[in-house]
Every structure is written in structure tokens, then in C-alpha cells.
Motif scaffolding. Structure first.
Motif, PDB file in Angstrom:
ATOM      1  N   ARG B  79       2.589  -0.264 -11.879  1.00 38.56           N
ATOM      2  CA  ARG B  79       1.471  -0.620 -10.980  1.00 38.56           C
ATOM      3  C   ARG B  79       0.188  -0.859 -11.760  1.00 38.56           C
ATOM      4  N   MET B 104       0.318  -9.041  -1.611  1.00 37.29           N
ATOM      5  CA  MET B 104       1.564  -8.365  -2.000  1.00 37.29           C
ATOM      6  C   MET B 104       1.464  -7.691  -3.362  1.00 37.29           C
ATOM      7  N   GLY B 105       0.547  -8.146  -4.175  1.00 40.66           N
ATOM      8  CA  GLY B 105       0.333  -7.499  -5.460  1.00 40.66           C
ATOM      9  C   GLY B 105      -0.077  -6.043  -5.302  1.00 40.66           C
ATOM     10  N   PHE B 107       1.061  -4.056  -2.744  1.00 33.04           N
ATOM     11  CA  PHE B 107       2.011  -3.338  -1.885  1.00 33.04           C
ATOM     12  C   PHE B 107       2.613  -2.105  -2.550  1.00 33.04           C
ATOM     13  N   ALA B 108       2.953  -2.223  -3.837  1.00 31.98           N
ATOM     14  CA  ALA B 108       3.628  -1.097  -4.491  1.00 31.98           C
ATOM     15  C   ALA B 108       2.759   0.159  -4.469  1.00 31.98           C
ATOM     16  N   ILE B 110       0.668   1.012  -2.116  1.00 38.36           N
ATOM     17  CA  ILE B 110       0.389   1.507  -0.759  1.00 38.36           C
ATOM     18  C   ILE B 110       1.464   2.488  -0.306  1.00 38.36           C
ATOM     19  N   GLY B 111       2.710   2.189  -0.647  1.00 39.35           N
ATOM     20  CA  GLY B 111       3.803   3.090  -0.292  1.00 39.35           C
ATOM     21  C   GLY B 111       4.428   2.747   1.048  1.00 39.35           C
TER      22      GLY B 111
END
Lengths: 276, 236
Positions: B79, B104-105, B107-108, B110-111
Motif C-alpha cells: 500500500r 480504486m488506488g 481501496f486496499a 480502506i478494508g
């Protein structure tokens, strides 16, 4: 309805709608991720499993269908992922085997030739769905909605580009297998409605039609189940009116919807994109 | 200086291959450095970037980024790393809007079971604005030109707020004007965000000139001394 008591056709109608929505929702993944070969193999594995269930008699064909479909996903997923085997090879290796196994099991099944159970595995059956099947489909649909809401962001990122998603910190492998697992379960549970030979059309064609019409993946996820439900509903009605196998009727309707979407597709026009 | 990237005697082999794509490679990059990686086709430049972000497992040695050991399971660490793969081009029918590609970059980070916050959306829009692509935000990514797509992907880099930037051939398949514009954007992002940037390139131009170090990779090995030799000194 058309001379058949409502309490008999209602489970099939509701089941068809649920199956149509779920199959086409998973179809959004299958089409975009080019997993068509895998979906094809899974649907035939589910057919073979269900046929074995009929043969064994003591085992619910539904559970055997799920077992075979999930096993196919578990085995074929890594094979496909490694890309050492291309899609055509997977179909070539698995489809004839599963089809052959399914027909062999059916030929030995006690109900072969006359029973609605055996034939419905091939072509689907208007009368083959009970309220118990509908409850199972409803539970699966609710589960699917929860999973899609819970992991929707991660799924979307993977649908954009798996490598880009992995590079951004998303565990793509876990989500990839979750998609395969859900696809296998949806295929297995929907098998009784459309039959093993035609369930694939309900998965691929409504989703492909939605892709033809829209540029926004979020809208594709909304439109695909609507088109899937429409295919199922009109297929169901055609089946009743013309006394056709329901699986074939649904396949015809989903094909018509797909052809119309190609004609209407903005992606075929050479005009500048206008914001949707 | 702090090493953001440190490779110690790293070897890597692609699945099904016998010859290592990287062989006994050692390299480090400090905070804020811009490092160019050059070399002939098939030399191992892309492999080098992929072992740094852990997309390709190594067979020997150790890779550390921001002090942490990198493995294929280093999702949390990734990330902090923005990576633009080679030939990242979306075909016309791609069903994603430019603003969503940028969002979308994030998203990881946010969970699961959480929707993107207003702040995430704002960061994505600000990033698009900063690369001059705000007018493209509602356009499908596949309907944009190669240069516009590259801008959107750079906006995604900015929105992610990484600490390490890895770019694989960021100027390939762009026309000369777009190459100049994308080069300036990359330099601007590198400087404004204070990133450590490693990029693979075949292109001479502002990016290579601005690089503090040029690493030459040939046949999976780093050419001795190329690491320490700044391009301008080399040119002189």
C-alpha cells in the motif's frame, strides 16, 4: 397459470428469477476476467455431480453438484491462474470428460429416461423446483449480496486489472478464489432450473449484454441481474406457453437479449463518447 | 541517508524457467532518490521492479522496502508502493470511469465492508486536478488516448499517497508531446511528494537527465559500477 396450479409454478418462477439474477451477477466476473472456459467446465462438472447423486439415490444430487463444481473450481482455478494451460485446453480436457461421466451416471440412474429428475439435469424443468430449492437459492442470493457488499471494492479493483490490484496491496489470490467458489455454488444451485447444458448461457449472455450497453462497471453490476431476471422470466413464460424445456427457453431469451444489446451498443458506434 | 529500497544478493526465477531472471543483485535507493534502470530487452529490468514490490518471489537473498522484508504476502507494505506496470493500456470497451480508476488506488487501504470515505473521493478528484485530468473524470478510461490514460494512472499514484514509486517504461507508446508532458508530471510528483522513484526506461529525455543514479542491468545482473555513476558525470 396456463392451466397449471400456481403453487406448482410459483417455486419455479421465483427460483428462475433468483437463478437468473445470481448467474448473471457472477457472469459479470466470468466475462470480464475471461473465465468463460472455467465457468463452462464448472457447469458441466456440476451436471456430472448431480447425475452421480441421482445414481447413488441416497445422496442429494444438489450436494453432489456443488461438490463437483467446487472441486472443478479448486482444481482448475490454479491451473488457469498459472496460465500454463490455455482456456481451450481446459474446455478440451474437462468438458468431454464431465459430459461423458454425467451421461454414464444418468444411464445407470434408476430414473433415467423417464424421470423428471434425470432429464431436468440436462434441460431444466418447470416442475422440478420445490419451495425448499427456492429457500436454498434465496439464502445463496442473500449470501452473494453480503459478499458483494463486503468485498465489492476489492472485486472491482481486480476486475479493472488484477496486476494493478495486487500491486496496490489487495490480496488478489484470496478474492480470485472467492469468485470461483461463489461461481461454482451458484452454478450448482441453479442447475435444476436451466439444466447443465444451458446454465452457461444464463451466466454469460446477460452479463455480456450489460457490458455491451454500459461503460461503468457499477452500472453493469446493476443491469446484468435485471437482464438475467428478464431472461429467466420470459424464458419461463415461453416454456409454459410453448411447452418447451425451461432451460432451452431461457437460453433463447438470453440470446435474444444479447443480440439486441449488440445492436443498441454504444461501443459499436464511432461517435465521441457522451457522458452517461 | 535512509535506504527505502535495499536488495541483498537477490536472485529470482520465473516459474517454469531454469535461467534466473535476476542473479545475485544488490542495490539500494535512498529516500527521495530518483533511480533510472536501463538495459537491453529481456535484461531483467521489469523483474527487478517486481521483486521490489514482491509480485515476484525471490529464490535467494533479501529484499527490504521501508525497512520491512518483502514477500509475496506483503500486501500491507504494498500500500506504500505505487507501481505502474509496463504497457498499461485499457482497451476502448473497458467498463471503468477515469475517476473510479483513481479512487480504486485507495481501496486496499480502506478494508472490506467499508465504503470509500468522502476524503478518499476528494483525494481522487484532487489528484485528477493536479495532473490536469479533472475534465476526464467521468469519461471511460478506455476511451482516453494513451497519454490521457497515463495521466489518470499518475493521478492514481498521487491519490494513493505512496512512499515509493516504481514505473516500468512510463513513456512507451506515447507521442513526443505526451512523452514530454508525462515526464514533467512524473518529475513533479517525485519532487512534490518527496518520493523515492525507480523507473525503467529506454528513453533518453528529462527523466533520465533528472535521475540521480542510473543502474544498468544486463542478463539479470547489475553492471558493476553503473550503480554509483550519475548520468551527468557519465555524460561528461
Amino acid at each position: 397459470m396456463l392451466g397449471i396450479p400456481l403453487h406448482i409454478v410459483l417455486p419455479t418462477l421465483i427460483g428462475s428469477l433468483l437463478a437468473g439474477m445470481m448467474c448473471s451477477t457472477m457472469g459479470v466476473f466470468v466475462v470480464r476476467m475471461k473465465l468463460s472456459a472455467l465457468g463452462f467446465a464448472m457447469s458441466h462438472a456440476a451436471f456430472a455431480g448431480a447425475a452421480l447423486g441421482l445414481l447413488l439415490a441416497s445422496v442429494d444430487p444438489l450436494w453432489m453438484a456443488m461438490l463437483f463444481a467446487v472441486a472443478a473450481a479448486t482444481i482448475l482455478g490454479p491451473l488457469s491462474e498459472m496460465s500454463r494451460l490455455d482456456a481451450d485446453s481446459i474446455i478440451g480436457a474437462i468438458f468431454p470428460l464431465m459430459m461423458a461421466l454425467g451421461l454414464i451416471f444418468l444411464s445407470f440412474a434408476p430414473s433415467a429416461g423417464v424421470g423428471n429428475g434425470a432429464l431436468s439435469l440436462l434441460w431444466g424443468s418447470v416442475l422440478g423446483i420445490t419451495m425448499s430449492d427456492v429457500y436454498k437459492l434465496a439464502v445463496l442470493a442473500a449470501t452473494l449480496v453480503i459478499v458483494l457488499i463486503g468485498f465489492g471494492k476489492e472485486f472491482l479493483a481486480i476486475l479493472l486489472d488484477r496486476k494493478l490490484a495486487a500491486a496496490s496491496g489487495i490480496n488478489t489470490r484470496v478474492h480470485y478464489y472467492l469468485i470461483l467458489f461463489l461461481t461454482a455454488i451458484v452454478v450448482a444451485l441453479s442447475l435444476q432450473i436451466t439444466g447443465g447444458l444451458l446454465i452457461y448461457t444464463l451466466m454469460i449472455l446477460p452479463a455480456s449484454a450489460a457490458y455491451q450497453l454500459l461503460y461503468d462497471i457499477k452500472k453493469v453490476f446493476l443491469l446484468a441481474p435485471v437482464l438475467g431476471a428478464a431472461s429467466a422470466l420470459f424464458g419461463f413464460l415461453l416454456s409454459l406457453i410453448a411447452d418447451l424445456p425451461i432451460g432451452s427457453s431461457i437460453a433463447v431469451m438470453s440470446t435474444i437479449i444479447f443480440l439486441v444489446s449488440i445492436v443498441l451498443s454504444p461501443k459499436r458506434r464511432r461517435t465521441r463518447f457522451a457522458a452517461q | 541517508m535512509d535506504s527505502v529500497v535495499r536488495l541483498s544478493a537477490v536472485s529470482a526465477v520465473y516459474e517454469g524457467e531454469r535461467t534466473p531472471a535476476l542473479h545475485n543483485v544488490s542495490l539500494s535507493a535512498d529516500r527521495g532518490q530518483m533511480v533510472a534502470i536501463i538495459g537491453p530487452n529481456g535484461a531483467g529490468k521489469t523483474t527487478l521492479l517486481e521483486v521490489i514490490n514482491g509480485l515476484l518471489p525471490i529464490t535467494e537473498g533479501e529484499v527490504r522496502v521501508l525497512g520491512e522484508q518483502v514477500t509475496p504476502g506483503s500486501h500491507r507494505l504494498r500500500r506504500q508502493i505505487a507501481y505502474l506496470p509496463q504497457d498499461m493500456f485499457f482497451p476502448p470497451a473497458t467498463p471503468f470511469l477515469a475517476r473510479d480508476v483513481v479512487l480504486m488506488g485507495r481501496f486496499a487501504g480502506i478494508g472490506p465492508f467499508r465504503a470509500p470515505h468522502h476524503k478518499d473521493r476528494q483525494l481522487a478528484m484532487d489528484a485528477l486536478t493536479s495532473v490536469g485530468a479533472d475534465a476526464l473524470s467521468r469519461r471511460p478510461i478506455g476511451r482516453l488516448s494513451g497519454g490521457q490514460q497515463r495521466k489518470v494512472l499518475l493521478a492514481r499514484v498521487i491519490a494513493r499517497q505512496p512512499r515509493l514509486l516504481l514505473l516500468d517504461e512510463p513513456l512507451t507508446n506515447l507521442d513526443p508531446d505526451a512523452k514530454g508532458e508525462i515526464s514533467r508530471l512524473i518529475l513533479s510528483i517525485h519532487r512534490q511528494l518527496g518520493l523515492t522513484t525507480l523507473f525503467v526506461s529506454h528513453e533518453s529525455g528529462p527523466l533520465l537527465v533528472a535521475s540521480e543514479r542510473v543502474v544498468t542491468v544486463v542478463a539479470g545482473r547489475i553492471v558493476p559500477d553503473s550503480v554509483e555513476e550519475p548520468l551527468l558525470v557519465k555524460a561528461a
